[in-house]
Scaffold this motif. Structure first.
Motif, PDB file in Angstrom:
ATOM      1  N   LEU A   1     -12.931 -17.878  -0.961  1.00 56.66           N
ATOM      2  CA  LEU A   1     -11.505 -17.958  -0.646  1.00 56.66           C
ATOM      3  C   LEU A   1     -11.292 -18.044   0.866  1.00 56.66           C
ATOM      4  N   ASP A   2     -12.093 -17.298   1.628  1.00 60.00           N
ATOM      5  CA  ASP A   2     -12.017 -17.371   3.093  1.00 60.00           C
ATOM      6  C   ASP A   2     -12.275 -18.795   3.574  1.00 60.00           C
ATOM      7  N   GLN A   3     -13.254 -19.447   2.954  1.00 53.60           N
ATOM      8  CA  GLN A   3     -13.605 -20.806   3.350  1.00 53.60           C
ATOM      9  C   GLN A   3     -12.437 -21.769   3.138  1.00 53.60           C
ATOM     10  N   ASP A   4     -11.577 -21.431   2.175  1.00 52.41           N
ATOM     11  CA  ASP A   4     -10.389 -22.266   1.915  1.00 52.41           C
ATOM     12  C   ASP A   4      -9.182 -21.817   2.721  1.00 52.41           C
ATOM     13  N   GLY A   5      -9.355 -20.741   3.482  1.00 50.96           N
ATOM     14  CA  GLY A   5      -8.234 -20.228   4.277  1.00 50.96           C
ATOM     15  C   GLY A   5      -7.239 -19.416   3.490  1.00 50.96           C
ATOM     16  N   VAL A   6      -7.667 -18.876   2.334  1.00 50.44           N
ATOM     17  CA  VAL A   6      -6.767 -18.083   1.494  1.00 50.44           C
ATOM     18  C   VAL A   6      -7.462 -16.772   1.096  1.00 50.44           C
ATOM     19  N   GLY A   7      -8.124 -16.148   2.033  1.00 44.76           N
ATOM     20  CA  GLY A   7      -8.982 -15.009   1.760  1.00 44.76           C
ATOM     21  C   GLY A   7      -8.256 -13.742   1.348  1.00 44.76           C
ATOM     22  N   LEU A   8      -9.064 -12.729   0.981  1.00 44.53           N
ATOM     23  CA  LEU A   8      -8.520 -11.458   0.530  1.00 44.53           C
ATOM     24  C   LEU A   8      -7.792 -10.698   1.637  1.00 44.53           C
ATOM     25  N   ASP A   9      -8.094 -11.036   2.885  1.00 42.75           N
ATOM     26  CA  ASP A   9      -7.432 -10.347   3.996  1.00 42.75           C
ATOM     27  C   ASP A   9      -6.158 -11.049   4.447  1.00 42.75           C
ATOM     28  N   SER A  10      -5.744 -12.086   3.724  1.00 42.33           N
ATOM     29  CA  SER A  10      -4.547 -12.841   4.085  1.00 42.33           C
ATOM     30  C   SER A  10      -3.294 -11.987   3.925  1.00 42.33           C
ATOM     31  N   PRO A  11      -2.368 -12.025   4.888  1.00 34.19           N
ATOM     32  CA  PRO A  11      -1.095 -11.298   4.747  1.00 34.19           C
ATOM     33  C   PRO A  11      -0.225 -11.863   3.632  1.00 34.19           C
ATOM     34  N   GLU A  12      -0.576 -13.054   3.127  1.00 31.92           N
ATOM     35  CA  GLU A  12       0.176 -13.663   2.033  1.00 31.92           C
ATOM     36  C   GLU A  12      -0.171 -13.063   0.676  1.00 31.92           C
ATOM     37  N   LEU A  13      -1.270 -12.291   0.621  1.00 35.80           N
ATOM     38  CA  LEU A  13      -1.692 -11.705  -0.647  1.00 35.80           C
ATOM     39  C   LEU A  13      -0.863 -10.457  -0.937  1.00 35.80           C
ATOM     40  N   ALA A  14      -0.077 -10.526  -2.010  1.00 35.07           N
ATOM     41  CA  ALA A  14       0.837  -9.422  -2.341  1.00 35.07           C
ATOM     42  C   ALA A  14       0.177  -8.359  -3.202  1.00 35.07           C
ATOM     43  N   ALA A  15      -0.737  -8.766  -4.079  1.00 37.32           N
ATOM     44  CA  ALA A  15      -1.336  -7.819  -5.013  1.00 37.32           C
ATOM     45  C   ALA A  15      -2.510  -8.474  -5.723  1.00 37.32           C
ATOM     46  N   ILE A  16      -3.293  -7.645  -6.397  1.00 37.77           N
ATOM     47  CA  ILE A  16      -4.341  -8.119  -7.287  1.00 37.77           C
ATOM     48  C   ILE A  16      -3.995  -7.642  -8.694  1.00 37.77           C
ATOM     49  N   GLY A  17      -3.922  -8.579  -9.619  1.00 33.51           N
ATOM     50  CA  GLY A  17      -3.614  -8.260 -11.009  1.00 33.51           C
ATOM     51  C   GLY A  17      -4.872  -8.274 -11.847  1.00 33.51           C
ATOM     52  N   HIS A  18      -5.064  -7.253 -12.646  1.00 36.46           N
ATOM     53  CA  HIS A  18      -6.279  -7.111 -13.448  1.00 36.46           C
ATOM     54  C   HIS A  18      -5.953  -7.166 -14.935  1.00 36.46           C
ATOM     55  N   ARG A  19      -6.678  -7.989 -15.658  1.00 41.21           N
ATOM     56  CA  ARG A  19      -6.572  -7.946 -17.117  1.00 41.21           C
ATOM     57  C   ARG A  19      -7.336  -6.723 -17.616  1.00 41.21           C
ATOM     58  N   VAL A  20      -6.650  -5.887 -18.379  1.00 36.99           N
ATOM     59  CA  VAL A  20      -7.292  -4.745 -19.030  1.00 36.99           C
ATOM     60  C   VAL A  20      -7.038  -4.896 -20.523  1.00 36.99           C
ATOM     61  N   VAL A  21      -8.089  -4.884 -21.297  1.00 34.84           N
ATOM     62  CA  VAL A  21      -7.955  -5.180 -22.722  1.00 34.84           C
ATOM     63  C   VAL A  21      -7.183  -4.101 -23.458  1.00 34.84           C
ATOM     64  N   HIS A  22      -7.509  -2.823 -23.227  1.00 36.34           N
ATOM     65  CA  HIS A  22      -6.936  -1.773 -24.057  1.00 36.34           C
ATOM     66  C   HIS A  22      -6.158  -0.760 -23.229  1.00 36.34           C
TER      67      HIS A  22
ATOM     68  N   ALA B   1     -12.389   0.819 -26.942  1.00 33.94           N
ATOM     69  CA  ALA B   1     -12.666  -0.512 -26.384  1.00 33.94           C
ATOM     70  C   ALA B   1     -13.967  -0.463 -25.593  1.00 33.94           C
ATOM     71  N   PRO B   2     -15.084  -0.133 -26.261  1.00 34.38           N
ATOM     72  CA  PRO B   2     -16.345   0.087 -25.548  1.00 34.38           C
ATOM     73  C   PRO B   2     -16.929  -1.164 -24.903  1.00 34.38           C
ATOM     74  N   LEU B   3     -16.555  -2.339 -25.398  1.00 35.98           N
ATOM     75  CA  LEU B   3     -17.112  -3.573 -24.839  1.00 35.98           C
ATOM     76  C   LEU B   3     -16.307  -4.100 -23.657  1.00 35.98           C
ATOM     77  N   HIS B   4     -15.033  -3.693 -23.557  1.00 38.05           N
ATOM     78  CA  HIS B   4     -14.144  -4.323 -22.584  1.00 38.05           C
ATOM     79  C   HIS B   4     -13.671  -3.403 -21.464  1.00 38.05           C
ATOM     80  N   ASN B   5     -13.173  -2.217 -21.799  1.00 39.71           N
ATOM     81  CA  ASN B   5     -12.601  -1.363 -20.764  1.00 39.71           C
ATOM     82  C   ASN B   5     -13.581  -0.983 -19.656  1.00 39.71           C
ATOM     83  N   PRO B   6     -14.877  -0.727 -19.949  1.00 39.58           N
ATOM     84  CA  PRO B   6     -15.795  -0.420 -18.848  1.00 39.58           C
ATOM     85  C   PRO B   6     -15.887  -1.550 -17.824  1.00 39.58           C
ATOM     86  N   ALA B   7     -15.955  -2.791 -18.304  1.00 33.84           N
ATOM     87  CA  ALA B   7     -16.016  -3.930 -17.391  1.00 33.84           C
ATOM     88  C   ALA B   7     -14.715  -4.090 -16.613  1.00 33.84           C
TER      89      ALA B   7
END
Length: 402
Positions: free
Chosen positions: A75-96, A122-128
């Motif tokens: 993402l840094d190489q594209d100029g849209v890295g994790l340290d960008s001030p444009e990044l508002a949040a990180i959304g995570h899919r959680v199964v259960h 949810a032994p297969l999904h929640n740990p990941a």
């Protein structure tokens, strides 16, 4: 809120899928996948959608921490890295999310602890999923991390639909109830179906059929889920690629007592070696249709069983809803297999369901109606977009709390 980008992470046991979206324009900036994490043959495939460039790297990626750092570099190489001030949040899919989480939630230590307590169901999904969240928090502790739960959309089911008919004390002690899954897809598709009809979600009743390798149905009444086919786990319900779906519970006792199979062997049988794959050796609907065209009776029977179960759920959900405004097909099979759509509603004309052969056979990228104009119930194909749904829920929550 000035920042408008959301990074969506879907963390599996040995994979990390990601998308970076700009929520002002609801557009994707980058997508990618890290697979075989922890192996010597790990691979990262990254695409920058603003430039069209696709890059791949291969070689050992030890863990999810290393995987997310590799994603950050791309993402840094594209100029849209994790340290960008444009990044508002990180959304995570959680199964259960159990019954505790009924909506998207900003992650803190208490939230992490509750997701961890749900691991037994949810032994297969929640740990990941937890691994992905913890890794992202370590890299950007200052940034809101939002958990979006597959089960949340289904928490509106009435107790009459969510409860199994067993001793409530035992059920509550072990968190046994019908939770449902694919919730982000059912939420997105039911809302987009209402939009396709030119109505507000609160005005329509929709049956959503999410047909991929995993498959589920939902009955959505005025924007709220009132019934869904998957239960305590994703094993219940429709015939799937490798899962059996509905099964007499006594089959398990029979396989153990008479067949001499262990619980692990039965688990593997029902989750990984059943469904279409168990019936005919293929779980790709395209290959099954090719075999049917060649006169393969085994493939034909697998298809017939698949459609019979699907049709049974459509009829049942018509009864649950009372009035149905639309049936929406989505996900890989639902969006692409015209023969499945046609067979699923064949013979259901008395319920108002019919498809137009020409419209059904036509290809299209966006939401579209495949029923004739005079049909009492609209039949639609609505491409799902779970990542956009996760990003939308994440962004709206963060903007509300800003």
């Amino acid at each position: 809120m000035s920042a408008s980008r959301v990074l969506v992470l879907n963390s599996g046991s040995s994979s990390l899928k990601y998308q970076l979206l700009d929520m002002r324009e609801r557009s994707r900036l980058a997508v990618g996948l890290v697979e075989r994490i922890g192996e010597r043959t790990s691979r990262l495939r990254h695409t920058c959608l603003t430039s069209g460039d696709t890059r791949e790297r291969s070689g050992p990626i030890a863990d999810h921490d290393a995987a997310l750092k590799a994603v950050a570099e791309e993402l840094d190489q594209d100029g849209v890295g994790l340290d960008s001030p444009e990044l508002a949040a990180i959304g995570h899919r959680v199964v259960h999310g159990g019954m505790f989480f009924t909506e998207p939630t900003v992650v803190d230590d208490e939230v992490l602890a509750e997701i961890e307590r749900l691991i037994p169901v949810a032994p297969l999904h929640n740990p990941a999923n937890l691994t992905g969240i913890r890794t992202a928090r370590a890299l950007r502790p200052d940034l809101p991390q939002v958990a979006v739960f597959d089960t949340a959309f289904h928490t509106t089911m009435p107790e009459s639909a969510a409860r199994y008919a067993i001793d409530p004390k035992i059920a509550d002690r072990h968190r046994i109830r019908r939770y449902g899954f694919h919730g982000t897809s059912h939420a997105y598709v039911s809302r987009e179906t209402a939009r396709l009809l030119g109505k507000d979600p609160s005005e329509v009743n929709v049956i959503v059929l999410h047909l991929g390798n995993g498959a589920s149905a939902s009955a959505v009444e005025k924007g709220r889920c009132v019934e869904t086919s998957m239960g305590m786990t994703p094993l219940e319900g429709l015939v799937m690629g490798t899962r059996s779906g509905d099964l007499d519970p006594a089959v398990i006792f029979h396989l153990a007592r008479v067949g001499g199979m262990s619980m692990e062997e039965i688990d593997t049988l029902l989750n990984k070696r059943s469904g279409l794959f168990g019936l005919c050796g293929d779980n790709d609907m395209r290959e099954i249709r090719r075999r049917i065209d060649d006169g393969d009776k085994e493939a034909q029977l697998a298809f017939d069983i698949y459609v019979h179960r699907l049709k049974k759920y459509i009829g049942a959900y018509c009864a649950v809803l009372g009035r149905v405004d639309a049936v929406a097909f989505t996900a890989g099979v639902g969006e692409n297999a015209s023969t499945v759509r046609e067979a699923a509603v064949a013979g259901l004309e008395q319920l108002g369901l019919v498809v137009d052969g020409e419209l059904n056979a036509a290809h299209g990228d966006g939401p579209r109606l495949i029923s004739p104009a005079h049909a009492r119930v609209a039949v639609a194909v609505v491409p799902t977009d779970e990542e956009l749904e996760i990003a939308t829920q994440t962004y709206e929550l963060v903007a509300k709390n800003d």
